[in-house]
Design a protein around this motif. Structure first.
Motif, PDB file in Angstrom:
ATOM      1  N   LEU A   1      15.954 -24.342 -28.401  1.00  0.00           N
ATOM      2  CA  LEU A   1      16.317 -25.555 -29.207  1.00  0.00           C
ATOM      3  C   LEU A   1      17.824 -25.761 -29.094  1.00  0.00           C
ATOM      4  O   LEU A   1      18.279 -27.070 -28.835  1.00  0.00           O
TER       5      LEU A   1
ATOM      6  N   ASN B   1      16.029 -29.782 -28.181  1.00  0.00           N
ATOM      7  CA  ASN B   1      14.495 -30.183 -28.718  1.00  0.00           C
ATOM      8  C   ASN B   1      13.728 -28.748 -28.122  1.00  0.00           C
ATOM      9  O   ASN B   1      14.135 -27.847 -27.530  1.00  0.00           O
TER      10      ASN B   1
ATOM     11  N   CYS C   1      16.489 -28.094 -37.961  1.00  0.00           N
ATOM     12  CA  CYS C   1      15.899 -28.614 -36.883  1.00  0.00           C
ATOM     13  C   CYS C   1      14.510 -27.963 -36.631  1.00  0.00           C
ATOM     14  O   CYS C   1      13.542 -28.392 -36.383  1.00  0.00           O
TER      15      CYS C   1
ATOM     16  N   HIS D   1      10.900 -29.479 -36.796  1.00  0.00           N
ATOM     17  CA  HIS D   1       9.960 -29.166 -35.737  1.00  0.00           C
ATOM     18  C   HIS D   1       8.583 -28.466 -36.126  1.00  0.00           C
ATOM     19  O   HIS D   1       7.292 -28.801 -35.803  1.00  0.00           O
TER      20      HIS D   1
ATOM     21  N   ARG E   1      16.180 -37.894 -36.365  1.00  0.00           N
ATOM     22  CA  ARG E   1      14.917 -37.134 -36.055  1.00  0.00           C
ATOM     23  C   ARG E   1      14.002 -37.032 -37.357  1.00  0.00           C
ATOM     24  O   ARG E   1      12.701 -37.220 -37.234  1.00  0.00           O
TER      25      ARG E   1
END
Length: 555
Positions: A172, A177, A216, A220, A252
């Motif tokens: 990541l 990503n 993040c 996800h 995001r």
């Protein structure tokens, strides 16, 4: 610090995958030293101290699917004896041999014959499917057991990765990503993909703190829960409870909420969609909110919001949508019907062609019919204008502005489709487009075509662009028209880099051209195509729409 790819000739080095993985760790240690956790720092340090074969085995497992691996299925010439290579990994705790498995996990690592060997006496239909056996045995074996307890007669070992979450965090931080995987290295090493080399700085990082990394990963996980079909309301509540100070992560989050809002629309959960769209900053959410209000019969609120949006549209596509929805809403509220402005007259070509090759597209037929020795026709669609733009504006597109480039495997900047993409590079784009005013652009584009050939770009279509096409385009397309097209791209890249005419015809002797949009039987112009046609007419660019009918009846 070494540059990618690290392996000069990967096919000659059986440990190329290990070299690449170590390069990632080196990259992260230099670039994210202040963000890495104590556990991550320790892993990087301890990994480097292991024997090469042990490191290679761990990387092989990390790059494979799943976290459970049979020793008998691990065979790599360069690693050699698996038992010797795995010992240091077991000692470090990065691989475990005692992890209990539920029967669902056990079925994933056993062949049908092995299942029958272990459970044959309990299976009603030995010639059935694994899924049927699993359904039958799950009720009898609800508890997890170690592999050796499940299958003592197999005389095999099962290794379980305990560091996959850690490696996913590394992936990541490196890629920005979790949809890119370690195969990116192989593709780059083998020369399948070549990426532009960009100067990286700490400011260009997408993740600036440990909190950013955790947020993040959390987003996800929320995405995975949503895709797995978990209740939307609880997922949205968790997402909305996340506090973010990072603009990259905020976008995001907004994108994920927008996707959930679209899902709510599809299942007719309009109340859920309204709740999401009202607070969603992702481009397009306002249009969807107006649409859902209309579907719910709240025409006045929809009209109020659409009227407000009309004063400052977010994009050309939103503006076009508002032009359609506003008259409809006013009509539903009892207002007078508004006469639509007549479309601009445009050149129209009507062709009746014999269809002899069903594999050939309608555009291919028109191209062959219109092409002449002194007036070649190219099937370019969106490729030509985008490519010319990408070549001329290459320095601006690949400028290392903050939040644009996170790793060496990016086809283009991460903020390419953001509303402020061109504004953040305004001076650079101005400098590139200024070459259209003094004629330098021709030499620049030709030189860049040669120097950057094959390098990944979000605009350049290397498979379509050729020296012949490039020369004809630069000779026949006026700089004034190029500047109009390029400025329009910069206004709304997401909406305007598509919808361009299918064909372009050049008259090199006269240095003129004509663009042609092709429509087969029953086909009609789409919204983005209509916008491009209107734009071309506004700036007096030669364009025609070609309507094709097949000569044979009934075809």
């Amino acid at each position: 610090m070494a540059l990618f790819p690290v392996t000069a000739n990967p096919l000659d080095d059986p440990f190329y995958y290990l070299n690449n993985f170590m390069q990632v760790l080196d990259w992260l240690e230099h670039r994210y030293a202040d963000v890495l956790s104590v556990e991550e720092h320790a892993f990087i340090r301890d990994f480097a101290r292991l024997p090469r074969e042990s490191r290679a085995l761990l990387v092989r497992m990390v790059m494979r699917k799943g976290v459970h691996f049979r020793a008998g299925k691990l065979s790599y010439v360069e690693i050699g004896d698996i038992a010797s290579a795995v010992a240091p990994l077991l000692a470090a705790g990065w691989i475990d041999e005692t992890t209990p498995l539920h029967i669902e996990e056990l079925f994933e690592v056993l062949l049908k014959g092995e299942i029958l060997q272990c459970f044959g006496a309990l299976i009603d239909q030995p010639k059935g499917k694994k899924a049927d056996w699993l359904a039958q045995l799950s009720e009898q074996f609800p508890e997890a057991q170690r592999f050796a307890q499940w299958c003592p007669a197999l005389h095999d070992r099962l290794f379980t990765l305990t560091i996959m979450d850690l490696c996913d965090r590394f992936r990541l931080m490196f890629f920005g990503n979790l949809y890119q995987d370690w195969s990116e290295f192989v593709l780059a090493d083998l020369g399948i993909f070549t990426y532009e080399k960009v100067e990286f700085s700490l400011e260009s990082r997408g993740l600036h703190s440990r909190q950013d990394v955790d947020a993040c990963v959390f987003l996800h996980q929320c995405q995975q829960h949503f895709e797995a079909g978990e209740p939307v309301a609880s997922i949205v509540e968790r997402i909305n409870g996340l506090t973010l100070g990072n603009p990259w992560l905020q976008r995001r989050r907004d994108k994920l909420l927008f996707q959930i809002g679209q899902h709510c629309e599809r299942i007719a959960d309009f109340a859920g969609a309204l709740t999401i769209y009202r607070d969603c900053a992702f481009p397009g959410a306002r249009v969807r909110l107006i649409r859902v209000l209309e579907r719910c019969g709240d025409y006045q609120l929809a009209l109020d919001l659409a009227t407000l949006a009309e004063q400052s549209p977010q994009s050309a596509s939103e503006h076009q949508h508002l032009l359609r929805v506003l008259p409809r809403l006013r009509r539903k509220l009892g207002g007078p019907a508004l006469k639509r402005s007549a479309p601009r007259p445009m050149e129209r070509l009507d062709l009746q062609l014999p269809r002899t090759d069903l594999a050939l597209s309608v555009e291919g037929y028109v191209q062959a019919h219109l092409a002449e020795e002194l007036a070649p026709v190219h099937y370019v669609e969106n490729s030509l204008i985008n490519s010319l733009f990408g070549l001329l504006c290459w320095p601006a597109i690949f400028a290392p502005v903050p939040g644009a480039f996170f790793h060496p495997f990016q086809r283009g900047p991460a903020d390419l489709l953001h509303e402020d993409f061109s504004a953040r590079r305004a001076e650079l784009f101005d400098a590139c487009l200024a070459e259209l005013d003094d004629g330098r652009y021709r030499q620049t584009i030709r030189e860049r075509f040669a120097a950057k050939w094959g390098v990944q770009s979000p605009f350049v279509f290397w498979g379509v662009l050729s020296e012949t096409l490039l020369d004809q385009a630069l000779d026949c397309l006026p700089a004034e028209h190029l500047k109009h097209w390029f400025n329009r791209l910069l206004l709304d890249i997401k909406a305007n880099r598509a919808g361009m005419p299918d064909l372009i015809q050049f008259w090199p002797q006269h240095k003129t051209y004509r663009m042609i949009e092709v429509k087969g039987p029953g086909d009609r112009l789409q919204d983005n195509q209509l916008r491009w046609l209107e734009f071309c007419h506004e700036h007096q660019m030669p364009i025609a729409v070609c309507y094709v009918q097949w000569a044979e009846p009934g075809v």
